[in-house]
Design a protein around this motif. Structure first.
Motif, PDB file in Angstrom:
ATOM      1  N   VAL A   1     -85.485  -7.777 -34.955  1.00  0.00           N
ATOM      2  CA  VAL A   1     -84.991  -7.304 -36.247  1.00  0.00           C
ATOM      3  C   VAL A   1     -86.042  -6.419 -36.903  1.00  0.00           C
ATOM      4  CG1 VAL A   1     -83.409  -9.203 -36.747  1.00  0.00           C
ATOM      5  CG2 VAL A   1     -85.809  -9.410 -37.402  1.00  0.00           C
ATOM      6  N   TRP A   2     -85.566  -5.546 -37.781  1.00  0.00           N
ATOM      7  CA  TRP A   2     -86.415  -4.666 -38.558  1.00  0.00           C
ATOM      8  C   TRP A   2     -86.108  -4.883 -40.036  1.00  0.00           C
ATOM      9  CZ3 TRP A   2     -84.535  -3.560 -33.839  1.00  0.00           C
ATOM     10  CH2 TRP A   2     -85.386  -2.968 -32.892  1.00  0.00           C
ATOM     11  N   ALA A   3     -87.151  -4.917 -40.854  1.00  0.00           N
ATOM     12  CA  ALA A   3     -86.974  -5.018 -42.305  1.00  0.00           C
ATOM     13  C   ALA A   3     -86.841  -3.611 -42.885  1.00  0.00           C
ATOM     14  CB  ALA A   3     -88.159  -5.738 -42.934  1.00  0.00           C
ATOM     15  N   ASP A   4     -86.066  -3.494 -43.965  1.00  0.00           N
ATOM     16  CA  ASP A   4     -85.914  -2.196 -44.620  1.00  0.00           C
ATOM     17  C   ASP A   4     -87.150  -1.891 -45.467  1.00  0.00           C
ATOM     18  OD1 ASP A   4     -85.676  -3.804 -46.850  1.00  0.00           O
ATOM     19  OD2 ASP A   4     -83.752  -2.988 -47.505  1.00  0.00           O
ATOM     20  N   ALA A   5     -87.110  -0.818 -46.241  1.00  0.00           N
ATOM     21  CA  ALA A   5     -88.260  -0.388 -47.040  1.00  0.00           C
ATOM     22  C   ALA A   5     -88.664  -1.423 -48.080  1.00  0.00           C
ATOM     23  CB  ALA A   5     -87.948   0.949 -47.722  1.00  0.00           C
ATOM     24  N   THR A   6     -87.728  -2.258 -48.525  1.00  0.00           N
ATOM     25  CA  THR A   6     -88.053  -3.293 -49.518  1.00  0.00           C
ATOM     26  C   THR A   6     -88.764  -4.477 -48.873  1.00  0.00           C
ATOM     27  OG1 THR A   6     -86.001  -4.561 -49.283  1.00  0.00           O
ATOM     28  CG2 THR A   6     -85.976  -2.695 -50.829  1.00  0.00           C
ATOM     29  N   GLY A   7     -88.703  -4.566 -47.531  1.00  0.00           N
ATOM     30  CA  GLY A   7     -89.298  -5.691 -46.822  1.00  0.00           C
ATOM     31  C   GLY A   7     -88.454  -6.951 -46.878  1.00  0.00           C
ATOM     32  N   ARG A   8     -87.222  -6.836 -47.342  1.00  0.00           N
ATOM     33  CA  ARG A   8     -86.376  -8.011 -47.526  1.00  0.00           C
ATOM     34  C   ARG A   8     -85.109  -8.014 -46.665  1.00  0.00           C
ATOM     35  NH1 ARG A   8     -83.171 -10.688 -52.254  1.00  0.00           N
ATOM     36  NH2 ARG A   8     -83.546 -12.819 -51.595  1.00  0.00           N
ATOM     37  N   ILE A   9     -84.456  -6.883 -46.544  1.00  0.00           N
ATOM     38  CA  ILE A   9     -83.177  -6.787 -45.837  1.00  0.00           C
ATOM     39  C   ILE A   9     -83.438  -6.545 -44.353  1.00  0.00           C
ATOM     40  CG2 ILE A   9     -80.936  -5.645 -45.732  1.00  0.00           C
ATOM     41  CD1 ILE A   9     -81.520  -6.979 -48.427  1.00  0.00           C
ATOM     42  N   LEU A  10     -82.870  -7.409 -43.499  1.00  0.00           N
ATOM     43  CA  LEU A  10     -83.065  -7.308 -42.053  1.00  0.00           C
ATOM     44  C   LEU A  10     -81.852  -6.719 -41.356  1.00  0.00           C
ATOM     45  CD1 LEU A  10     -84.736 -10.722 -41.173  1.00  0.00           C
ATOM     46  CD2 LEU A  10     -85.841  -8.511 -41.481  1.00  0.00           C
ATOM     47  N   SER A  11     -82.127  -6.036 -40.263  1.00  0.00           N
ATOM     48  CA  SER A  11     -81.080  -5.450 -39.427  1.00  0.00           C
ATOM     49  C   SER A  11     -81.524  -5.516 -37.980  1.00  0.00           C
ATOM     50  CB  SER A  11     -80.853  -3.999 -39.845  1.00  0.00           C
ATOM     51  OG  SER A  11     -79.983  -3.353 -38.956  1.00  0.00           O
ATOM     52  N   ASN A  12     -80.556  -5.535 -37.052  1.00  0.00           N
ATOM     53  CA  ASN A  12     -80.873  -5.488 -35.628  1.00  0.00           C
ATOM     54  C   ASN A  12     -81.084  -4.060 -35.146  1.00  0.00           C
ATOM     55  OD1 ASN A  12     -78.817  -8.225 -35.395  1.00  0.00           O
ATOM     56  ND2 ASN A  12     -80.854  -8.300 -34.519  1.00  0.00           N
ATOM     57  N   THR A  13     -81.178  -3.108 -36.063  1.00  0.00           N
ATOM     58  CA  THR A  13     -81.475  -1.721 -35.716  1.00  0.00           C
ATOM     59  C   THR A  13     -82.674  -1.274 -36.541  1.00  0.00           C
ATOM     60  OG1 THR A  13     -80.026  -0.800 -37.429  1.00  0.00           O
ATOM     61  CG2 THR A  13     -79.048  -1.212 -35.267  1.00  0.00           C
ATOM     62  N   GLY A  14     -83.385  -0.280 -36.048  1.00  0.00           N
ATOM     63  CA  GLY A  14     -84.519   0.211 -36.823  1.00  0.00           C
ATOM     64  C   GLY A  14     -85.309   1.259 -36.087  1.00  0.00           C
ATOM     65  N   THR A  15     -86.441   1.601 -36.671  1.00  0.00           N
ATOM     66  CA  THR A  15     -87.368   2.549 -36.059  1.00  0.00           C
ATOM     67  C   THR A  15     -88.755   1.915 -36.080  1.00  0.00           C
ATOM     68  OG1 THR A  15     -87.785   3.624 -38.179  1.00  0.00           O
ATOM     69  CG2 THR A  15     -86.055   4.582 -36.792  1.00  0.00           C
TER      70      THR A  15
END
Length: 163
Positions: free
Chosen positions: A48-62
């Motif tokens: 998982v990757w966290a978004d810019a806020t460091g809170r929201i996770l996703s199974n996609t990212g960079t």
């Protein structure tokens, strides 16, 4: 529940996302309030990757993933009439995200895994494949994790951050 359709001679060693040892674990650091599954939910046993806020996770990212989600009874069966599920629905808390751990994962690569190969996180869906250190795996990024057991494509492999 449907009728049993097959029988295996050997029991599976684990389920994807299950912790593989009692060795030290390193939780991924989060902001106050903890991690939350993003709009598509989060699948257990994948990166998982966290978004810019460091809170929201996703199974996609960079870039490098934040961690891998462990199977600690936090997923729900939400699809009508299904027998199992490994998805944490959107908006739900995600408790156990580890940046260092011994964990069972499914080899999503096309080839067999040998002990010591590096783990690669697919940026499009968080699935895990294995290849030699320094190799290029299309659409994936090399992580600090290694294969601790061997396995064929589609089989469970123990993945660790220490060899």
């Amino acid at each position: 529940m449907s009728f049993q359709k097959q029988v295996y001679m050997t029991q599976a060693p684990a389920v994807a996302g299950q912790l593989a040892s009692v060795n030290p674990r390193h939780s991924a650091l989060t902001v106050e309030g903890g991690f939350v599954a993003g709009p598509s939910g989060v699948t257990v046993g994948l990166f998982v990757w966290a978004d810019a806020t460091g809170r929201i996770l996703s199974n996609t990212g960079t870039g490098l993933p934040t961690g891998v989600v462990a199977r600690t009874e936090q997923a729900l069966i939400t699809t009508y009439l299904t027998e199992f599920g490994n998805t944490i629905p959107a908006g739900f808390a995600v408790g156990d995200v580890f940046s260092g751990v011994d964990i069972w994962v499914t080899n999503a690569g096309a080839g067999a895994v040998t002990v010591g190969q590096k783990g690669f996180a697919k940026l499009a869906d968080g699935t895990i494949s294995f290849a030699a250190a320094g190799a290029t795996v299309a659409g994936s990024i090399e992580t600090k994790f290694y294969a601790a057991t061997a396995g064929a494509a589609g089989e469970l492999v123990k993945m660790t951050d220490t060899i």
